[in-house]
Design a protein around this motif. Structure first.
Motif, PDB file in Angstrom:
ATOM      1  N   ARG A 109       0.836  -1.212   0.000  1.00 57.27           N
ATOM      2  CA  ARG A 109       0.000   0.000   0.000  1.00 57.27           C
ATOM      3  C   ARG A 109       0.871   1.261   0.000  1.00 57.27           C
ATOM      4  O   ARG A 109       0.567   2.241  -0.673  1.00 57.27           O
ATOM      5  CB  ARG A 109      -0.939   0.013   1.214  1.00 57.27           C
ATOM      6  CG  ARG A 109      -1.946  -1.119   1.264  1.00 57.27           C
ATOM      7  CD  ARG A 109      -2.994  -1.046   0.203  1.00 57.27           C
ATOM      8  NE  ARG A 109      -3.788   0.160   0.306  1.00 57.27           N
ATOM      9  CZ  ARG A 109      -4.733   0.505  -0.560  1.00 57.27           C
ATOM     10  NH1 ARG A 109      -5.001  -0.264  -1.596  1.00 57.27           N
ATOM     11  NH2 ARG A 109      -5.425   1.611  -0.408  1.00 57.27           N
ATOM     12  N   GLU A 110       1.948   1.218   0.764  1.00 55.81           N
ATOM     13  CA  GLU A 110       2.834   2.383   0.829  1.00 55.81           C
ATOM     14  C   GLU A 110       3.523   2.618  -0.513  1.00 55.81           C
ATOM     15  O   GLU A 110       3.667   3.760  -0.964  1.00 55.81           O
ATOM     16  CB  GLU A 110       3.859   2.191   1.943  1.00 55.81           C
ATOM     17  CG  GLU A 110       4.633   3.442   2.303  1.00 55.81           C
ATOM     18  CD  GLU A 110       3.784   4.550   2.905  1.00 55.81           C
ATOM     19  OE1 GLU A 110       4.235   5.717   2.867  1.00 55.81           O
ATOM     20  OE2 GLU A 110       2.664   4.283   3.407  1.00 55.81           O
ATOM     21  N   ARG A 111       3.934   1.541  -1.159  1.00 57.24           N
ATOM     22  CA  ARG A 111       4.604   1.671  -2.456  1.00 57.24           C
ATOM     23  C   ARG A 111       3.663   2.160  -3.551  1.00 57.24           C
ATOM     24  O   ARG A 111       4.122   2.639  -4.591  1.00 57.24           O
ATOM     25  CB  ARG A 111       5.216   0.335  -2.862  1.00 57.24           C
ATOM     26  CG  ARG A 111       6.452  -0.041  -2.062  1.00 57.24           C
ATOM     27  CD  ARG A 111       6.960  -1.405  -2.435  1.00 57.24           C
ATOM     28  NE  ARG A 111       8.189  -1.756  -1.723  1.00 57.24           N
ATOM     29  CZ  ARG A 111       8.687  -2.985  -1.685  1.00 57.24           C
ATOM     30  NH1 ARG A 111       8.075  -3.984  -2.318  1.00 57.24           N
ATOM     31  NH2 ARG A 111       9.802  -3.226  -1.005  1.00 57.24           N
ATOM     32  N   MET A 112       2.375   2.039  -3.330  1.00 57.23           N
ATOM     33  CA  MET A 112       1.397   2.538  -4.301  1.00 57.23           C
ATOM     34  C   MET A 112       1.260   4.059  -4.245  1.00 57.23           C
ATOM     35  O   MET A 112       0.731   4.672  -5.172  1.00 57.23           O
ATOM     36  CB  MET A 112       0.023   1.900  -4.046  1.00 57.23           C
ATOM     37  CG  MET A 112      -0.072   0.441  -4.423  1.00 57.23           C
ATOM     38  SD  MET A 112      -1.725  -0.180  -4.034  1.00 57.23           S
ATOM     39  CE  MET A 112      -1.621  -1.836  -4.693  1.00 57.23           C
ATOM     40  N   ARG A 113       1.749   4.653  -3.165  1.00 53.33           N
ATOM     41  CA  ARG A 113       1.672   6.106  -3.043  1.00 53.33           C
ATOM     42  C   ARG A 113       2.685   6.754  -3.979  1.00 53.33           C
ATOM     43  O   ARG A 113       3.658   6.123  -4.380  1.00 53.33           O
ATOM     44  CB  ARG A 113       1.959   6.511  -1.590  1.00 53.33           C
ATOM     45  CG  ARG A 113       0.938   5.994  -0.592  1.00 53.33           C
ATOM     46  CD  ARG A 113       1.474   6.030   0.840  1.00 53.33           C
ATOM     47  NE  ARG A 113       1.765   7.354   1.294  1.00 53.33           N
ATOM     48  CZ  ARG A 113       0.982   8.069   2.104  1.00 53.33           C
ATOM     49  NH1 ARG A 113      -0.161   7.571   2.538  1.00 53.33           N
ATOM     50  NH2 ARG A 113       1.332   9.266   2.491  1.00 53.33           N
ATOM     51  N   PRO A 114       2.480   8.016  -4.332  1.00 52.16           N
ATOM     52  CA  PRO A 114       3.493   8.711  -5.141  1.00 52.16           C
ATOM     53  C   PRO A 114       4.854   8.634  -4.447  1.00 52.16           C
ATOM     54  O   PRO A 114       4.938   8.674  -3.217  1.00 52.16           O
ATOM     55  CB  PRO A 114       2.975  10.153  -5.184  1.00 52.16           C
ATOM     56  CG  PRO A 114       1.503  10.038  -4.931  1.00 52.16           C
ATOM     57  CD  PRO A 114       1.323   8.874  -4.007  1.00 52.16           C
ATOM     58  N   ALA A 115       5.905   8.509  -5.240  1.00 50.77           N
ATOM     59  CA  ALA A 115       7.243   8.289  -4.693  1.00 50.77           C
ATOM     60  C   ALA A 115       7.634   9.331  -3.650  1.00 50.77           C
ATOM     61  O   ALA A 115       8.229   8.999  -2.619  1.00 50.77           O
ATOM     62  CB  ALA A 115       8.268   8.262  -5.824  1.00 50.77           C
ATOM     63  N   GLN A 118       5.872   8.666  -0.149  1.00 47.05           N
ATOM     64  CA  GLN A 118       6.067   7.411   0.586  1.00 47.05           C
ATOM     65  C   GLN A 118       6.848   7.657   1.869  1.00 47.05           C
ATOM     66  O   GLN A 118       7.638   8.596   1.960  1.00 47.05           O
ATOM     67  CB  GLN A 118       6.815   6.398  -0.292  1.00 47.05           C
ATOM     68  CG  GLN A 118       6.009   5.910  -1.461  1.00 47.05           C
ATOM     69  CD  GLN A 118       6.774   4.909  -2.318  1.00 47.05           C
ATOM     70  OE1 GLN A 118       7.795   4.371  -1.913  1.00 47.05           O
ATOM     71  NE2 GLN A 118       6.265   4.669  -3.517  1.00 47.05           N
ATOM     72  N   ARG A 119       6.628   6.779   2.836  1.00 49.27           N
ATOM     73  CA  ARG A 119       7.330   6.869   4.120  1.00 49.27           C
ATOM     74  C   ARG A 119       8.349   5.732   4.204  1.00 49.27           C
ATOM     75  O   ARG A 119       7.986   4.607   4.583  1.00 49.27           O
ATOM     76  CB  ARG A 119       6.329   6.801   5.264  1.00 49.27           C
ATOM     77  CG  ARG A 119       5.358   7.988   5.262  1.00 49.27           C
ATOM     78  CD  ARG A 119       4.184   7.771   6.167  1.00 49.27           C
ATOM     79  NE  ARG A 119       3.310   6.747   5.579  1.00 49.27           N
ATOM     80  CZ  ARG A 119       2.194   6.310   6.147  1.00 49.27           C
ATOM     81  NH1 ARG A 119       1.807   6.802   7.300  1.00 49.27           N
ATOM     82  NH2 ARG A 119       1.470   5.381   5.559  1.00 49.27           N
ATOM     83  N   PRO A 120       9.604   5.996   3.874  1.00 46.86           N
ATOM     84  CA  PRO A 120      10.629   4.945   3.862  1.00 46.86           C
ATOM     85  C   PRO A 120      10.776   4.246   5.210  1.00 46.86           C
ATOM     86  O   PRO A 120      11.046   3.051   5.260  1.00 46.86           O
ATOM     87  CB  PRO A 120      11.911   5.687   3.486  1.00 46.86           C
ATOM     88  CG  PRO A 120      11.454   6.946   2.837  1.00 46.86           C
ATOM     89  CD  PRO A 120      10.133   7.286   3.458  1.00 46.86           C
ATOM     90  N   GLU A 121      10.604   4.990   6.299  1.00 44.27           N
ATOM     91  CA  GLU A 121      10.760   4.383   7.629  1.00 44.27           C
ATOM     92  C   GLU A 121       9.680   3.347   7.898  1.00 44.27           C
ATOM     93  O   GLU A 121       9.919   2.327   8.545  1.00 44.27           O
ATOM     94  CB  GLU A 121      10.776   5.455   8.726  1.00 44.27           C
ATOM     95  CG  GLU A 121       9.444   6.161   8.997  1.00 44.27           C
ATOM     96  CD  GLU A 121       9.057   7.213   7.971  1.00 44.27           C
ATOM     97  OE1 GLU A 121       7.942   7.761   8.093  1.00 44.27           O
ATOM     98  OE2 GLU A 121       9.846   7.500   7.043  1.00 44.27           O
ATOM     99  N   LEU A 122       8.469   3.573   7.380  1.00 41.58           N
ATOM    100  CA  LEU A 122       7.393   2.597   7.533  1.00 41.58           C
ATOM    101  C   LEU A 122       7.703   1.344   6.726  1.00 41.58           C
ATOM    102  O   LEU A 122       7.560   0.216   7.222  1.00 41.58           O
ATOM    103  CB  LEU A 122       6.069   3.200   7.088  1.00 41.58           C
ATOM    104  CG  LEU A 122       4.823   2.323   7.290  1.00 41.58           C
ATOM    105  CD1 LEU A 122       3.605   3.175   7.586  1.00 41.58           C
ATOM    106  CD2 LEU A 122       4.562   1.443   6.070  1.00 41.58           C
ATOM    107  N   ILE A 123       8.146   1.526   5.488  1.00 41.16           N
ATOM    108  CA  ILE A 123       8.490   0.379   4.642  1.00 41.16           C
ATOM    109  C   ILE A 123       9.618  -0.426   5.281  1.00 41.16           C
ATOM    110  O   ILE A 123       9.557  -1.657   5.364  1.00 41.16           O
ATOM    111  CB  ILE A 123       8.879   0.846   3.226  1.00 41.16           C
ATOM    112  CG1 ILE A 123       7.657   1.459   2.526  1.00 41.16           C
ATOM    113  CG2 ILE A 123       9.452  -0.305   2.406  1.00 41.16           C
ATOM    114  CD1 ILE A 123       7.956   2.102   1.183  1.00 41.16           C
ATOM    115  N   GLU A 124      10.650   0.261   5.770  1.00 38.50           N
ATOM    116  CA  GLU A 124      11.794  -0.412   6.383  1.00 38.50           C
ATOM    117  C   GLU A 124      11.369  -1.215   7.608  1.00 38.50           C
ATOM    118  O   GLU A 124      11.789  -2.366   7.790  1.00 38.50           O
ATOM    119  CB  GLU A 124      12.866   0.606   6.764  1.00 38.50           C
ATOM    120  CG  GLU A 124      14.091  -0.036   7.388  1.00 38.50           C
ATOM    121  CD  GLU A 124      15.130   0.985   7.836  1.00 38.50           C
ATOM    122  OE1 GLU A 124      16.195   0.554   8.295  1.00 38.50           O
ATOM    123  OE2 GLU A 124      14.864   2.202   7.725  1.00 38.50           O
TER     124      GLU A 124
END
Length: 197
Positions: A109-115, A118-124
């Motif tokens: 879902r996060e990667r679907m957001r505009p680049a 995106q919140r890199p800390e959430l993905i990490e």
């Protein structure tokens, strides 16, 4: 029974595999819903999540672990051990797989957001949880003849990782990768697979 589901949901896949293993596929009508956009689902399940199972008498069951428990009891396949350490281990590994699935969905879902949004800390953070879970599963000692709710949940999540390209989970995990290749050939996994077009 009516199963409200999304074809790519790893949680719905787990339920469909359990239904198949219990010989209940013909007793369930599949109804596709979009949990993130279809607000009519919220009237049935306040969490607006899939899968949601509506029994013949109108009783509503969610989430996937509850639905799988019901289907396995109804069908008698014994995918959920009855008691003791085997039961605790199977349910704990199911919880691990489900948690990894929730983390994977958050990443997708996060990667679907505009680049730039995106919140890199959430993905990490979510990927760290997935990697730690994968490392535990690599040494879990799954064998081809084991097929409980634990293995079903794990197989469903690994399939989702592949379908959504969440991460390259096979790298450094030969035992898990070999087990998954064998598990993917089970009839219940084959008939519930979804090909992305």
């Amino acid at each position: 029974m009516r199963l409200l589901y999304s074809a790519l949901s790893p949680f719905a896949r787990k339920v469909r595999v359990v239904a198949h293993e219990n010989g209940l596929t013909a007793a369930i009508t599949l109804e596709t819903v979009a949990p993130f956009t279809d607000e009519s689902l919220r009237a049935i399940n306040p969490l607006s999540q899939v899968p949601t199972l509506i029994l013949d008498d109108g009783e509503i069951l969610f989430d996937s672990a509850v639905i799988c428990d019901h289907l396995d009891a109804a069908g008698g396949a014994g995918l959920i051990p009855a008691s003791g350490q085997d039961r605790r281990r199977a349910l704990t590994l199911q919880a691990l797989a489900d948690g990894m699935g929730s983390a994977a969905i958050a990443v997708v879902r996060e990667r679907m957001r505009p680049a730039d949004d995106q919140r890199p800390e959430l993905i990490e953070r979510q990927l760290k949880a997935i990697v730690a879970g994968l490392d535990l599963l690599e040494v879990a000692g799954f064998t081809p003849d084991q097929w409980t709710i634990a293995q079903i949940a794990v197989a469903a999540q690994l399939s989702y990782f592949d379908a959504r390209q969440v991460l390259d989970w096979r790298d450094g995990r030969p035992a898990l990768a070999a087990w998954f290749e064998a598990a993917s050939r089970r009839d219940s996994m084959v008939v519930t697979s979804v090909q992305l077009t």
